[in-house]
Scaffold this motif. Structure first.
Motif, PDB file in Angstrom:
ATOM      1  N   MET A   1     -81.148  32.566  19.265  1.00  0.00           N
ATOM      2  CA  MET A   1     -81.424  33.621  20.205  1.00  0.00           C
ATOM      3  C   MET A   1     -80.792  33.325  21.564  1.00  0.00           C
ATOM      4  N   THR A   2     -80.709  32.060  21.894  1.00  0.00           N
ATOM      5  CA  THR A   2     -80.125  31.659  23.166  1.00  0.00           C
ATOM      6  C   THR A   2     -78.660  32.061  23.243  1.00  0.00           C
ATOM      7  N   ILE A   3     -77.959  31.954  22.120  1.00  0.00           N
ATOM      8  CA  ILE A   3     -76.542  32.277  22.127  1.00  0.00           C
ATOM      9  C   ILE A   3     -76.306  33.752  22.463  1.00  0.00           C
ATOM     10  N   PHE A   4     -77.199  34.622  22.014  1.00  0.00           N
ATOM     11  CA  PHE A   4     -77.042  36.045  22.306  1.00  0.00           C
ATOM     12  C   PHE A   4     -77.358  36.341  23.770  1.00  0.00           C
ATOM     13  N   PHE A   5     -78.292  35.621  24.342  1.00  0.00           N
ATOM     14  CA  PHE A   5     -78.572  35.760  25.767  1.00  0.00           C
ATOM     15  C   PHE A   5     -77.353  35.319  26.579  1.00  0.00           C
ATOM     16  N   LEU A   6     -76.753  34.205  26.181  1.00  0.00           N
ATOM     17  CA  LEU A   6     -75.538  33.736  26.856  1.00  0.00           C
ATOM     18  C   LEU A   6     -74.379  34.715  26.673  1.00  0.00           C
ATOM     19  N   LEU A   7     -74.313  35.332  25.511  1.00  0.00           N
ATOM     20  CA  LEU A   7     -73.270  36.322  25.258  1.00  0.00           C
ATOM     21  C   LEU A   7     -73.448  37.539  26.170  1.00  0.00           C
ATOM     22  N   ILE A   8     -74.677  37.975  26.357  1.00  0.00           N
ATOM     23  CA  ILE A   8     -74.935  39.091  27.265  1.00  0.00           C
ATOM     24  C   ILE A   8     -74.534  38.716  28.687  1.00  0.00           C
ATOM     25  N   LEU A   9     -74.863  37.504  29.120  1.00  0.00           N
ATOM     26  CA  LEU A   9     -74.454  37.052  30.454  1.00  0.00           C
ATOM     27  C   LEU A   9     -72.932  36.998  30.575  1.00  0.00           C
TER      28      LEU A   9
ATOM     29  N   PHE B   1     -63.048  38.708  22.387  1.00  0.00           N
ATOM     30  CA  PHE B   1     -62.922  37.264  22.202  1.00  0.00           C
ATOM     31  C   PHE B   1     -64.292  36.605  22.132  1.00  0.00           C
ATOM     32  N   GLY B   2     -65.188  36.968  23.038  1.00  0.00           N
ATOM     33  CA  GLY B   2     -66.538  36.395  23.032  1.00  0.00           C
ATOM     34  C   GLY B   2     -67.300  36.729  21.763  1.00  0.00           C
ATOM     35  N   LEU B   3     -67.204  37.973  21.330  1.00  0.00           N
ATOM     36  CA  LEU B   3     -67.894  38.382  20.107  1.00  0.00           C
ATOM     37  C   LEU B   3     -67.324  37.686  18.876  1.00  0.00           C
ATOM     38  N   LEU B   4     -66.010  37.533  18.826  1.00  0.00           N
ATOM     39  CA  LEU B   4     -65.382  36.847  17.691  1.00  0.00           C
ATOM     40  C   LEU B   4     -65.767  35.371  17.641  1.00  0.00           C
ATOM     41  N   ILE B   5     -65.867  34.744  18.795  1.00  0.00           N
ATOM     42  CA  ILE B   5     -66.264  33.331  18.832  1.00  0.00           C
ATOM     43  C   ILE B   5     -67.688  33.170  18.313  1.00  0.00           C
ATOM     44  N   VAL B   6     -68.595  34.020  18.763  1.00  0.00           N
ATOM     45  CA  VAL B   6     -69.992  33.917  18.324  1.00  0.00           C
ATOM     46  C   VAL B   6     -70.100  34.151  16.817  1.00  0.00           C
ATOM     47  N   GLN B   7     -69.431  35.164  16.302  1.00  0.00           N
ATOM     48  CA  GLN B   7     -69.518  35.455  14.877  1.00  0.00           C
ATOM     49  C   GLN B   7     -68.728  34.463  14.027  1.00  0.00           C
ATOM     50  N   GLY B   8     -67.619  33.995  14.543  1.00  0.00           N
ATOM     51  CA  GLY B   8     -66.770  33.089  13.765  1.00  0.00           C
ATOM     52  C   GLY B   8     -67.295  31.676  13.669  1.00  0.00           C
ATOM     53  N   LEU B   9     -68.060  31.240  14.636  1.00  0.00           N
ATOM     54  CA  LEU B   9     -68.551  29.862  14.636  1.00  0.00           C
ATOM     55  C   LEU B   9     -69.966  29.707  14.110  1.00  0.00           C
ATOM     56  N   ARG B  10     -70.550  30.763  13.599  1.00  0.00           N
ATOM     57  CA  ARG B  10     -71.906  30.613  13.077  1.00  0.00           C
ATOM     58  C   ARG B  10     -71.857  29.911  11.726  1.00  0.00           C
ATOM     59  N   HIS B  11     -72.943  29.272  11.381  1.00  0.00           N
ATOM     60  CA  HIS B  11     -73.012  28.498  10.142  1.00  0.00           C
ATOM     61  C   HIS B  11     -73.045  29.422   8.937  1.00  0.00           C
TER      62      HIS B  11
END
Length: 92
Positions: free
Chosen positions: A1-9, A39-49
């Motif tokens: 959940m923290t990662i999505f908060f950071l993504l919003i920021l 780029f930010g969205l791709l990084i979050v989705q691409g690096l998830r387990h």
């Protein structure tokens, strides 16, 4: 959940940065915002387990099998045609 908060920021920062530095040129502001946001969205989705998500394991399995399947056999597979075609192109 923290990662999505950071993504919003991150997305808010991009918006504010582009509004300040490209305030006179809407075309560059929009292009800058879209590229860095994607780029930010791709990084979050691409690096998830691979265990996150219900069907991620099956998509990974199909992607790895695409190396051995011919283009003519893609239409006969019981899966989403667009995904199989994209996987075949990327796995080749």
């Amino acid at each position: 959940m923290t990662i999505f908060f950071l993504l919003i920021l991150y997305l808010l920062f991009i918006y504010l940065f582009s509004a300040i530095f490209f305030k006179n040129n809407v075309k560059y502001r929009r292009a800058f915002s879209v590229v860095l946001s994607a780029f930010g969205l791709l990084i979050v989705q691409g690096l998830r387990h691979e265990n996150i998500g219900v069907d991620t394991v099956s998509y990974i399995s199909y992607f790895l099998q695409m190396k051995d399947i011919y283009f003519s056999d893609i239409q006969q597979a019981n899966f989403q045609f667009g995904y199989l075609l994209l996987s075949k192109v990327l796995s080749s």
